[in-house]
Design an enzyme around this catalytic site. Sequence first.
Site, PDB file in Angstrom:
ATOM      1  N   VAL A  94       0.893  -1.163   0.000  1.00 49.93           N
ATOM      2  CA  VAL A  94       0.000   0.000   0.000  1.00 49.93           C
ATOM      3  C   VAL A  94       0.925   1.205   0.000  1.00 49.93           C
ATOM      4  CG1 VAL A  94      -1.766   1.291   1.268  1.00 49.93           C
ATOM      5  CG2 VAL A  94      -1.812  -1.207   1.251  1.00 49.93           C
ATOM      6  N   PRO A  95       1.037   1.842  -1.166  1.00 49.51           N
ATOM      7  CA  PRO A  95       2.198   2.697  -1.442  1.00 49.51           C
ATOM      8  C   PRO A  95       2.158   4.069  -0.794  1.00 49.51           C
ATOM      9  CG  PRO A  95       0.733   2.683  -3.317  1.00 49.51           C
ATOM     10  CD  PRO A  95       0.117   1.774  -2.301  1.00 49.51           C
ATOM     11  N   CYS A  96       2.287   4.105   0.528  1.00 53.69           N
ATOM     12  CA  CYS A  96       2.297   5.401   1.206  1.00 53.69           C
ATOM     13  C   CYS A  96       3.560   6.181   0.860  1.00 53.69           C
ATOM     14  CB  CYS A  96       2.165   5.214   2.714  1.00 53.69           C
ATOM     15  SG  CYS A  96       3.312   4.039   3.406  1.00 53.69           S
ATOM     16  N   HIS A  97       4.573   5.495   0.333  1.00 56.63           N
ATOM     17  CA  HIS A  97       5.800   6.207  -0.016  1.00 56.63           C
ATOM     18  C   HIS A  97       5.617   7.077  -1.248  1.00 56.63           C
ATOM     19  CE1 HIS A  97       5.767   2.421  -2.291  1.00 56.63           C
ATOM     20  NE2 HIS A  97       6.469   3.052  -3.201  1.00 56.63           N
ATOM     21  N   ARG A  98       4.496   6.905  -1.956  1.00 58.72           N
ATOM     22  CA  ARG A  98       4.253   7.740  -3.147  1.00 58.72           C
ATOM     23  C   ARG A  98       3.535   9.037  -2.806  1.00 58.72           C
ATOM     24  NH1 ARG A  98       2.001   2.644  -6.254  1.00 58.72           N
ATOM     25  NH2 ARG A  98       3.946   1.469  -6.497  1.00 58.72           N
TER      26      ARG A  98
END
Length: 186
Positions: free
Chosen positions: A153-157
Amino acid sequence: MKIHFVELPISTCDGQFTARYSEKGLAELNFPPVGRASPRAANSRRRGNESEISSANGLVKDSSRRLLQNTIRAWHRATETALKNILAGRKPKNLPPLDLAGTEFQKSVWRALRKISFGKTKSYGEIAELIGKPKAVRAVGGACGANPVPVLVPCHRVLAANKKLGGFSGGLDWKRSLLAREGIKI
DNA sequence: TCCGTATTGAACT
DNA sequence: AGTTCAATACGGA
């Protein structure tokens, strides 16, 4: 009735991640422990430490338990493949089912995160817009920090509005690194 | 109820 | 280009 989790390791060239599964799907993914000094993985928090593979009283449940374990094994293979792909800078094709525990607000944020495609970024403000709460920018940051399944779940984006880095629960080095692997320049 | 937060944009040096 | 500041929604204690 008590909820059981199954905890399984994933060895990568970046260290050993830990995946935790409920009976519904992947519930948590933890980064490798950082240094020897830190006893806790960067991302482990809330939710008790009970991680038992077997359910307590069994007999009748025995075969269905086996079934679940096979299912979890399949989920784990999907997790492993997806994680290794993304770490290698490739877009993951299949994700395991996710069972994310959180408030409705948090879940709506996490749903929005999943819509950011590989190699793209959005700002906290844009996420707030997407979930229909344009003013909840800081709360979005809070929800990102509470994401139980980072990387997949790409919270780094999610970057700050000025295209600067913002924060990351796994450490900013990880965030920079993950973005770089997706070909994102900041 | 109070406090902290992975924000933001404007108004200042 | 950096700093301060208020507005702000939410979650945890």
